[in-house]
Design an enzyme around this catalytic site. Structure first.
Site, PDB file in Angstrom:
ATOM      1  N   TYR A 187       0.808  -1.235   0.000  1.00  0.00           N
ATOM      2  CA  TYR A 187       0.000   0.000   0.000  1.00  0.00           C
ATOM      3  C   TYR A 187       0.840   1.285   0.000  1.00  0.00           C
ATOM      4  O   TYR A 187       2.048   1.214   0.089  1.00  0.00           O
ATOM      5  CB  TYR A 187      -1.085  -0.015   1.071  1.00  0.00           C
ATOM      6  CG  TYR A 187      -0.742  -0.134   2.529  1.00  0.00           C
ATOM      7  CD1 TYR A 187       0.508   0.112   3.042  1.00  0.00           C
ATOM      8  CD2 TYR A 187      -1.761  -0.491   3.427  1.00  0.00           C
ATOM      9  CE1 TYR A 187       0.745   0.016   4.399  1.00  0.00           C
ATOM     10  CE2 TYR A 187      -1.535  -0.597   4.790  1.00  0.00           C
ATOM     11  CZ  TYR A 187      -0.279  -0.336   5.270  1.00  0.00           C
ATOM     12  OH  TYR A 187      -0.049  -0.426   6.605  1.00  0.00           O
ATOM     13  N   GLU A 188       0.174   2.387  -0.147  1.00  0.00           N
ATOM     14  CA  GLU A 188       0.839   3.696  -0.353  1.00  0.00           C
ATOM     15  C   GLU A 188       1.761   3.664  -1.567  1.00  0.00           C
ATOM     16  O   GLU A 188       2.801   4.324  -1.577  1.00  0.00           O
ATOM     17  CB  GLU A 188       1.634   4.122   0.881  1.00  0.00           C
ATOM     18  CG  GLU A 188       0.832   4.341   2.132  1.00  0.00           C
ATOM     19  CD  GLU A 188      -0.296   5.340   1.938  1.00  0.00           C
ATOM     20  OE1 GLU A 188      -0.189   6.187   1.046  1.00  0.00           O
ATOM     21  OE2 GLU A 188      -1.277   5.263   2.692  1.00  0.00           O
ATOM     22  N   GLY A 189       1.361   2.958  -2.609  1.00  0.00           N
ATOM     23  CA  GLY A 189       2.238   2.765  -3.763  1.00  0.00           C
ATOM     24  C   GLY A 189       3.070   1.530  -3.545  1.00  0.00           C
ATOM     25  O   GLY A 189       3.875   1.487  -2.602  1.00  0.00           O
TER      26      GLY A 189
END
Lengths: 600, 600
Positions: free
Chosen positions: B440-442
């Site tokens: 997550y978060e890229g």
């Protein structure tokens, strides 16, 4: 939602073009493996696992196994019916000797099928996998009577089998076993003790389960030299082969674990259960190691099997999912976004997975051939060479193969982005399932020590020298070939690092055995890198020959050459670093007092 | 059964001896971080998380969150009470500006506390973690009215906050967003759409939740340039600050996921919910990136936090568990077996974990200092340098830091052998929890592309050159020192490989951007190896100075020097291989047509 297609084309490529099964047609057993039979096994076996076992993989994970109040254990919905089909079709008997009702096919063929079965449903495959391991012990160490009594029904799958080694205080260090075996007047023994982590320990798939149990007889020394092996059936078998009394062995509880929920991992209580010695008293470890070596190859195959399924799904998703644009400009301007395939880093993960699983498949099948040759080769020299090679590489296939399985499952999950973390997509199960293979049948660290601490030095290093010779010959043969020369040079550098590291260990390990222990893991990784490199060089050679001969499956063969290039460009560069780690020795590894590990 | 002790001694070592907080005492905010205050934050904060949050970590995993028929969501037993204590004690306000009721401490101090909170209970820490991210966006892009209305109660923890980016068809590629924002007559907007994977999306911990939502206004272009950011409170806030009507936003379902079960990951339905524009229309991506950069550092910290707890438990187990004997002969002949600490390969795993977590701790705290300096440094030159460095290294801390967290959790689980796979021992949860941080978060692949595709070239490579200069200066300063010279030389080689790879990318990436993409991941790993090397050289220097000065904690400092040696011997050798992978380019990576990935 996940899917699985047996990689028959790739298996056939390895069997026919890389290994060349036809070269072994005159060996015992191989006459049963005609091209048509092999095709039928792969096609029908593949169809069976894809259609019957794979649909049960997610439900098995979700439901797990249940232990009931009466101590009985049931498997997830559908397992019992699928298992009955497995037995009915005779898939368990592929490589069992004819005298025990088997089809007497070479091990290499049953290995190919086993991979598919694991890919489809690892937890399910373990029920028969454990039985298979137990059979291998009985085949070598069991008495004629024991063999006749147990093997036919185990081979067919009618009865199950297990391995009982671990106890709460005793995992790798089997000398610590406390389970006792008291002799009875009738020649049997009363077995008492608790065993843990017993895969397939109890279940509802078979009418009987044949437990192989390590225990100590009275007065046995407190070390692994005091261990004996016993056969302890769940239901005692009468002399006429019919089932008699229930034995005093039961499942105390089922472990709640990270994965392989579909397999019942049991705490087994032996309360004076009736057992019979297998082989000689206090020679149990040797008997168990026969089983364990077979099991270790099977566990390496789990790395391959789970990795393959995860990879196949990642490939599918990469083609389905549209996100972003190619760095070189939109590839499909009519769509709102390109597929994941345009992104080099997604491809990096897929190519790594492809290079590692295909390399590992070739290595596992080649290793299975060595098992066949160990027993069936025409000359003693060939048999010894095969035995040396399989002895050396068994820990590598187990250790490196299962590391690959976990890495490939993790990377394939990564391709899915956030969806990979969500249970319904099925990818996170592969990671959880693959994880156990690095731990059981001897942790991968134990495999590394088996390789470096035992196998390297055996018979004056005969096995490792034979392996080096094999790789060197491949390199020399490939060097003249324009297409293969670059690969051969890359592999030559890797082999040079492995040889250098081997010499370093030989020179320094005697002075300080901790140098051997500290270098064991990178040494195993380096050996794996070279062994897969050997297989990729062979695959590249076979692909180039096929293309030159105008083979029909040109795209498949071109992909082999590209993947070989990727392997040599992206994995061989690790070799130099691994060697430097080995040669850094054990000083920093061993320097800290235990309390100095705490930074808190 | 698992345990956790906040590593205060190590945090203090980094803050006091490696970074030297006292050197910054004259900067705004740092006057609040006196040695006594820092000590109090770490001691009391550490005690709070260890005593209140850590005991809820396993139960949170087992119970997960529940969505009820009315759409409301409840957190696991004990979370609500613990959260109330968190708010009561003011742990959320450490680095919030005083004007919003905060304690205005430097970011580096709240980062130190945040690590402990994550270590104790990652799923729990995320509730406030998301709030914190939302605050950072409002602080920069929110209007004065929005700031006054939302930030004080969010900072205290009374209200929660979330980030709403992802939709079913749209993850990394935010241009694909479909959520619509229709302007209302009163200046507000009606938000309609479905958002997925919303961490802390709904729960029972706070009386309100302030959602920050990406959506498209009418006529906005179909790309990421058309995105606007909206603040959408769960309960609309009246002008007097009291809670008004329930907004038309609700949790449609909770995802079943691999880990972080204690955090509610929600599908959020916006059905004409009332929202207000944050910042300018169609400038939403920039506003969201402020939040995302803060969040990425926080996710890197998750790698550290979970890795630390896993490592601590592995150390404990290695001392408790007796199995086998030392290779050099029994170390405790009176016991039936030695502890796991005698085995070099167990130590290898523990030393790798120690070297990586301690290196990562130093890097995270140093990065947090750069965030402080970016805002508070005395000169524009220093502010720019700090901004350059944190911009460059944010993707590295996120990507490499979370890879480390997963690897350390996996290896720590491995130390437990079979027990590591069993849920009750707690180790497998760390692996499952750590896994999400890579996604997550890229995803970490997106981080690698951010580093190589964006950050490297920014301002003519100013940031990366500044980083090289920093490392070079450290190396030059250490070379004269007998104790540090070997480390400096090792780091110099690693830096040389990184510089070489950078030049290769600069020379070849322009011709073919796929070379950049294909090399992105190994380049990120190489940068991480050098960045941790820089921190280990600094830690070694501080340890050597401390020992020379006769510091009281000699054992701790000696362990630092040994671990530094281990880091340079066991991680820096990867640098050359990583460079070769980068310089192999993208030909093999990009060569296959999608259908050629299928071997089946």
């Amino acid at each position: 939602m996940p899917q699985y297609t047996p990689p028959i084309r790739d298996t056939r490529f390895v069997l026919d073009k890389v290994i060349g099964l036809d070269r072994y047609a005159n060996l015992p057993g191989f006459q049963n493996a005609t091209p048509d039979t092999v095709e039928a096994v792969l096609e029908q076996g593949g169809q069976f696992v894809a259609e019957v076992l794979f649909p049960l993989n997610q439900v098995g994970d979700q439901q797990g196994c249940t232990r009931h109040a009466d101590g009985s254990v049931t498997t997830p919905d559908g397992f019992k019916e699928a298992y009955a089909q497995f037995v009915e079709a005779g898939w368990g008997t592929l490589s069992t000797p004819e005298e025990f009702g088997g089809q007497a096919m070479p091990h290499i063929i049953s290995t190919a099928f086993q991979e598919y079965m694991i890919s489809a449903n690892m937890a399910f495959a373990m029920y028969f996998g454990l039985t298979h391991g137990a059979i291998s012990s009985l085949l070598v160490k069991g008495s004629r009577e024991q063999q006749a009594m147990y093997i036919p029904k185990m081979a067919s799958g009618e009865w199950g089998g297990t391995m009982n080694l671990t106890e709460p205080q005793c995992g790798t260090d089997l000398g610590l076993i406390r389970t006792r075996a008291e002799p009875n007047a009738d020649g049997s023994y009363s077995i008492t003790g608790t065993k843990i982590f017993i895969s397939s320990g109890d279940h509802d798939l078979t009418s009987n389960i044949i437990h192989l149990v390590l225990a100590k007889t009275p007065g046995a020394p407190e070390s692994s030299k005091g261990i004996s092996l016993f056969v302890v059936p769940k239901v005692i078998v009468n002399d006429d082969g019919s089932l008699g009394e229930r034995n005093a062995v039961s499942c105390g509880s089922i472990e709640h674990k990270m994965g392989i929920h579909g397999n019942s991992t049991c705490v087994m209580n032996y309360d004076g259960a009736k057992g019979w010695l297998v082989g000689e008293e206090m020679k149990g470890l040797a008997a168990m190691f026969i089983m364990m070596n077979a099991a270790r190859l099977g566990v390496g195959l789990q790395g391959l099997g789970v990795g393959e399924t995860a990879y196949q799904n990642a490939v599918q998703y990469a083609g389905d999912r549209r996100q972003g644009r190619a760095l070189t400009g939109p590839q499909e301007p009519g769509e709102k976004a390109d597929t994941l395939f345009v992104h080099p880093d997604v491809r990096r993960m897929l190519m790594e997975a492809k290079a590692q699983t295909e390399g590992l498949r070739a290595l596992c099948l080649w290793a299975a051939l060595q098992v066949d040759l160990e027993h069936a080769a025409a000359t003693e020299e060939e048999r010894q060479l095969a035995a040396d090679l399989i002895g050396l590489l068994t820990p590598v296939i187990k250790g490196v193969g299962t590391d690959i399985g976990y890495k490939v499952a993790t990377d394939s999950q990564q391709v899915y982005g956030g969806h990979g973390y969500i249970a319904e997509w099925g990818m996170e199960q592969y990671v959880r399932d693959a994880r156990i293979a690095m731990i059981y049948e001897g942790t991968n660290g134990v495999q590394a020590m088996d390789l470096v601490g035992r196998k390297l030095a055996l018979n004056g290093g005969r096995a490792v020298q034979a392996f080096f010779k094999l790789v060197s010959e491949d390199i020399a043969a490939a060097k003249g070939d324009e297409q293969l020369n670059g690969f051969a040079e890359s592999l030559e550098k890797g082999l040079g690092h492995l040889q250098g590291a081997t010499m370093w260990l030989a020179a320094n390990g005697f002075k300080n055995p901790n140098h051997v222990g500290a270098g064991a893991y990178p040494y195993m990784q380096l050996t794996g890198t070279v062994a897969l490199g050997m297989m990729w060089l062979r695959m590249a050679k076979a692909a180039a020959e096929g293309l030159a001969a105008g083979a029909a499956d040109a795209k498949f063969l071109e992909a082999k050459l590209v993947t070989a290039r990727f392997y040599f460009e992206r994995f061989l560069p690790d070799a130099g670093g691994l060697r430097r780690k080995i040669e850094s020795g054990s000083d920093a590894v061993m320097a800290l007092d235990p309390e100095m590990f705490r930074a808190a």
